[in-house]
Design a protein around this motif. Structure first.
Motif, PDB file in Angstrom:
ATOM      1  N   VAL A 111      48.829  38.918  41.210  1.00 29.01           N
ATOM      2  CA  VAL A 111      49.155  38.524  42.581  1.00 29.01           C
ATOM      3  C   VAL A 111      50.554  38.981  42.971  1.00 29.01           C
ATOM      4  CG1 VAL A 111      49.381  36.574  44.170  1.00 29.01           C
ATOM      5  CG2 VAL A 111      47.596  36.550  42.411  1.00 29.01           C
ATOM      6  N   ASP A 112      51.547  38.639  42.151  1.00 24.67           N
ATOM      7  CA  ASP A 112      52.932  38.957  42.487  1.00 24.67           C
ATOM      8  C   ASP A 112      53.196  40.466  42.492  1.00 24.67           C
ATOM      9  OD1 ASP A 112      55.884  37.598  42.535  1.00 24.67           O
ATOM     10  OD2 ASP A 112      55.916  39.458  41.381  1.00 24.67           O
ATOM     11  N   ILE A 113      52.714  41.167  41.482  1.00 23.86           N
ATOM     12  CA  ILE A 113      53.025  42.591  41.353  1.00 23.86           C
ATOM     13  C   ILE A 113      51.955  43.477  41.991  1.00 23.86           C
ATOM     14  CG2 ILE A 113      53.362  44.491  39.712  1.00 23.86           C
ATOM     15  CD1 ILE A 113      54.622  42.407  37.806  1.00 23.86           C
ATOM     16  N   ALA A 114      50.695  43.267  41.608  1.00 22.13           N
ATOM     17  CA  ALA A 114      49.629  44.153  42.083  1.00 22.13           C
ATOM     18  C   ALA A 114      49.127  43.790  43.478  1.00 22.13           C
ATOM     19  CB  ALA A 114      48.473  44.136  41.092  1.00 22.13           C
ATOM     20  N   GLY A 115      49.447  42.591  43.957  1.00 23.27           N
ATOM     21  CA  GLY A 115      48.956  42.190  45.275  1.00 23.27           C
ATOM     22  C   GLY A 115      47.444  42.159  45.350  1.00 23.27           C
ATOM     23  N   LEU A 116      46.803  41.653  44.303  1.00 27.30           N
ATOM     24  CA  LEU A 116      45.348  41.619  44.244  1.00 27.30           C
ATOM     25  C   LEU A 116      44.791  40.914  45.473  1.00 27.30           C
ATOM     26  CD1 LEU A 116      43.088  42.404  42.166  1.00 27.30           C
ATOM     27  CD2 LEU A 116      43.095  39.999  41.486  1.00 27.30           C
ATOM     28  N   ARG A 117      43.745  41.502  46.058  1.00 31.39           N
ATOM     29  CA  ARG A 117      43.206  40.981  47.305  1.00 31.39           C
ATOM     30  C   ARG A 117      41.684  40.992  47.275  1.00 31.39           C
ATOM     31  NH1 ARG A 117      45.783  46.000  48.394  1.00 31.39           N
ATOM     32  NH2 ARG A 117      44.274  47.678  48.831  1.00 31.39           N
ATOM     33  N   ARG A 118      41.116  40.350  48.276  1.00 29.65           N
ATOM     34  CA  ARG A 118      39.669  40.235  48.381  1.00 29.65           C
ATOM     35  C   ARG A 118      39.002  41.614  48.317  1.00 29.65           C
ATOM     36  NH1 ARG A 118      36.174  36.466  49.611  1.00 29.65           N
ATOM     37  NH2 ARG A 118      37.882  34.991  50.010  1.00 29.65           N
ATOM     38  N   GLY A 119      37.970  41.720  47.501  1.00 30.20           N
ATOM     39  CA  GLY A 119      37.209  42.949  47.386  1.00 30.20           C
ATOM     40  C   GLY A 119      37.717  43.927  46.352  1.00 30.20           C
TER      41      GLY A 119
ATOM     42  N   ALA B 297      42.303  33.336  32.359  1.00 34.75           N
ATOM     43  CA  ALA B 297      43.089  32.962  33.532  1.00 34.75           C
ATOM     44  C   ALA B 297      43.024  34.050  34.590  1.00 34.75           C
ATOM     45  CB  ALA B 297      44.540  32.696  33.125  1.00 34.75           C
ATOM     46  N   ALA B 298      43.061  35.306  34.164  1.00 39.31           N
ATOM     47  CA  ALA B 298      42.986  36.421  35.111  1.00 39.31           C
ATOM     48  C   ALA B 298      41.639  36.437  35.835  1.00 39.31           C
ATOM     49  CB  ALA B 298      43.212  37.742  34.374  1.00 39.31           C
ATOM     50  N   ILE B 299      40.568  36.145  35.116  1.00 44.64           N
ATOM     51  CA  ILE B 299      39.251  36.071  35.747  1.00 44.64           C
ATOM     52  C   ILE B 299      39.246  34.992  36.826  1.00 44.64           C
ATOM     53  CG2 ILE B 299      36.839  35.410  35.361  1.00 44.64           C
ATOM     54  CD1 ILE B 299      37.091  36.727  32.568  1.00 44.64           C
ATOM     55  N   GLN B 300      39.796  33.833  36.519  1.00 46.07           N
ATOM     56  CA  GLN B 300      39.815  32.739  37.490  1.00 46.07           C
ATOM     57  C   GLN B 300      40.674  33.082  38.702  1.00 46.07           C
ATOM     58  OE1 GLN B 300      40.702  28.907  35.754  1.00 46.07           O
ATOM     59  NE2 GLN B 300      39.356  29.249  34.009  1.00 46.07           N
ATOM     60  N   ILE B 301      41.831  33.688  38.472  1.00 45.50           N
ATOM     61  CA  ILE B 301      42.705  34.053  39.584  1.00 45.50           C
ATOM     62  C   ILE B 301      42.050  35.116  40.452  1.00 45.50           C
ATOM     63  CG2 ILE B 301      44.877  35.240  40.126  1.00 45.50           C
ATOM     64  CD1 ILE B 301      46.143  33.639  37.821  1.00 45.50           C
ATOM     65  N   ALA B 302      41.392  36.097  39.829  1.00 40.10           N
ATOM     66  CA  ALA B 302      40.684  37.116  40.613  1.00 40.10           C
ATOM     67  C   ALA B 302      39.629  36.474  41.498  1.00 40.10           C
ATOM     68  CB  ALA B 302      40.047  38.140  39.670  1.00 40.10           C
ATOM     69  N   ASN B 303      38.874  35.565  40.961  1.00 37.59           N
ATOM     70  CA  ASN B 303      37.856  34.878  41.764  1.00 37.59           C
ATOM     71  C   ASN B 303      38.497  34.044  42.872  1.00 37.59           C
ATOM     72  OD1 ASN B 303      35.359  35.720  40.633  1.00 37.59           O
ATOM     73  ND2 ASN B 303      35.722  34.435  38.850  1.00 37.59           N
ATOM     74  N   ARG B 304      39.628  33.452  42.597  1.00 40.67           N
ATOM     75  CA  ARG B 304      40.285  32.606  43.593  1.00 40.67           C
ATOM     76  C   ARG B 304      40.727  33.411  44.815  1.00 40.67           C
ATOM     77  NH1 ARG B 304      45.197  29.487  44.882  1.00 40.67           N
ATOM     78  NH2 ARG B 304      44.435  27.402  45.414  1.00 40.67           N
ATOM     79  N   VAL B 305      41.134  34.667  44.608  1.00 35.98           N
ATOM     80  CA  VAL B 305      41.574  35.487  45.747  1.00 35.98           C
ATOM     81  C   VAL B 305      40.449  36.349  46.306  1.00 35.98           C
ATOM     82  CG1 VAL B 305      43.938  35.525  44.858  1.00 35.98           C
ATOM     83  CG2 VAL B 305      42.405  37.435  44.337  1.00 35.98           C
ATOM     84  N   GLY B 306      39.255  36.238  45.736  1.00 39.90           N
ATOM     85  CA  GLY B 306      38.119  36.988  46.255  1.00 39.90           C
ATOM     86  C   GLY B 306      37.964  38.385  45.698  1.00 39.90           C
ATOM     87  N   ALA B 307      38.661  38.687  44.584  1.00 40.14           N
ATOM     88  CA  ALA B 307      38.507  39.988  43.931  1.00 40.14           C
ATOM     89  C   ALA B 307      37.286  39.965  43.016  1.00 40.14           C
ATOM     90  CB  ALA B 307      39.765  40.333  43.141  1.00 40.14           C
ATOM     91  N   ILE B 308      36.987  41.114  42.398  1.00 35.00           N
ATOM     92  CA  ILE B 308      35.811  41.260  41.543  1.00 35.00           C
ATOM     93  C   ILE B 308      36.284  41.500  40.115  1.00 35.00           C
ATOM     94  CG2 ILE B 308      33.715  42.603  41.109  1.00 35.00           C
ATOM     95  CD1 ILE B 308      33.916  43.433  44.134  1.00 35.00           C
ATOM     96  N   PRO B 309      36.250  40.463  39.259  1.00 34.89           N
ATOM     97  CA  PRO B 309      36.749  40.616  37.895  1.00 34.89           C
ATOM     98  C   PRO B 309      35.728  41.270  36.964  1.00 34.89           C
ATOM     99  CG  PRO B 309      36.106  38.337  38.268  1.00 34.89           C
ATOM    100  CD  PRO B 309      35.878  39.067  39.566  1.00 34.89           C
TER     101      PRO B 309
END
Length: 329
Positions: free
Chosen positions: A138-146, A161-173
């Motif tokens: 989130v902080d560095i890569a700016g992971l976003r929906r999609g 934890a990365a899988i959960q954070i990706a799902n929380r922002v709507g990304a595809i882990p």
């Protein structure tokens, strides 16, 4: 007096010993806690073996994560009272601020009041994994929906934890693991796709998953030969964040992919988030919000007792765990 874990020489888990020592009162700006649970990290095994980025000073303590009750408060500290349930953001130095102890002392800025319903075992398993993953994604890569994000060592606590954070922002882990043994567990943990890297063509699978857009973010703890297929499947302008080096094999520099796709390859340690107060404040808010709404939840692989610390470290180095190892006191 309190029991602590210390080691007097580098080596395997057997060099760890429980010792009883005097515990000084907290100094100015410090909070002392009565520890109820510890979260174990691979960094502690590296320090014990003499291969960590920090150097042990014998006899050395160790440990980066703890949860418990406030025991005492140093001068100049406000916002805490004895009996408060708290957990610890990993300190910059575990030699200076070791967590493996019945009573441990930390800088007040690293002490967090966690939701009481979380419980001490879960609270001890929060900060290293979620801050590491948040800082990178989130902080560095700016992971976003999609976005498609490839996560190596996915069954580790940071990977989960990365899988959960990706799902929380709507990304595809997309979870990468060595074999198919943990495939179902990773799907259950929220991975949209799972790749067994020893059994499948990493580049081909990633290209089929990501399609023409490619993988924008790679979160890698391994390095080694997988660098080439990972970067080959990335999108133009993508970013690969390297936070570990688990592979014993050399890591090739993927020159062609980096040049033709204008890729960013970035080294990362969680310390850069922890040492930056504004970034740390944003990270803590993100994690606490996720814990509160249930989108973030620590996965605990196994729990040991304090006097089983040697067995806990043996399990830590077995690579059999799925999630975090916790020690209760």
């Amino acid at each position: 007096m309190a029991r602590v874990v210390r080691f007097h020489q580098h080596g395997g888990p057997a060099v760890l010993h429980l010792e009883t020592v005097e515990v000084p009162a907290p100094a100015r700006g410090e909070v002392q806690i009565r520890v109820k649970a510890l979260g174990l990290n691979r960094a502690e095994a590296l320090l014990r073996r003499g291969t960590y980025i920090e150097t042990a000073k014998f006899p050395s303590g160790l440990g980066l994560e703890a949860a418990g009750l406030v025991e005492a408060i140093g001068e100049g500290v406000s916002g805490f009272a004895p009996g408060d349930a708290v957990s610890i953001v990993p300190p910059m130095s575990m030699v200076r601020w070791p967590a493996y102890a019945e009573i441990a002392t930390f800088p007040a800025e690293l002490v967090v009041k966690h939701p009481p319903e979380l419980g001490f075992e879960a609270a001890a398993a929060v900060w290293m994994q979620f801050l590491t993953a948040y800082g990178a994604l989130v902080d560095i890569a700016g992971l976003r929906r999609g976005d498609v994000v490839a996560i190596t060592a996915a069954s580790s606590s940071v990977g989960l934890a990365a899988i959960q954070i990706a799902n929380r922002v709507g990304a595809i882990p997309v979870a990468l693991t060595r074999t198919s043994a943990k495939r179902c567990a990773l799907h259950d943990a929220g991975a949209a796709h799972v790749i067994a890297s020893d059994e499948e063509d990493i580049r081909l699978r990633l290209e089929r998953i990501a399609g023409s857009t490619g993988v924008r973010v790679v979160f890698d703890a391994v390095g080694g030969p997988a660098f080439e297929p990972l970067t080959a499947a990335m999108s133009s302008g993508g970013i690969l964040i390297e936070y570990g080096g688990l592979s014993p094999a050399p890591t090739p520099f993927p020159l062609f992919s980096v040049l033709t796709k204008s890729l960013t390859l970035r080294g990362y340690l969680v310390h850069e988030i922890i040492s930056d107060p504004p970034r740390l404040a944003r990270a803590k808010a993100f994690v606490l919000d996720g814990l509160a709404d249930g989108t973030l939840k620590p996965v605990i692989a196994r729990t040991f007792r304090f006097d089983e610390i040697v067995e806990a470290h043996r399990f830590l180095e077995s690579n059999e765990q799925f999630g975090k190892i916790v020690v209760t006191i």
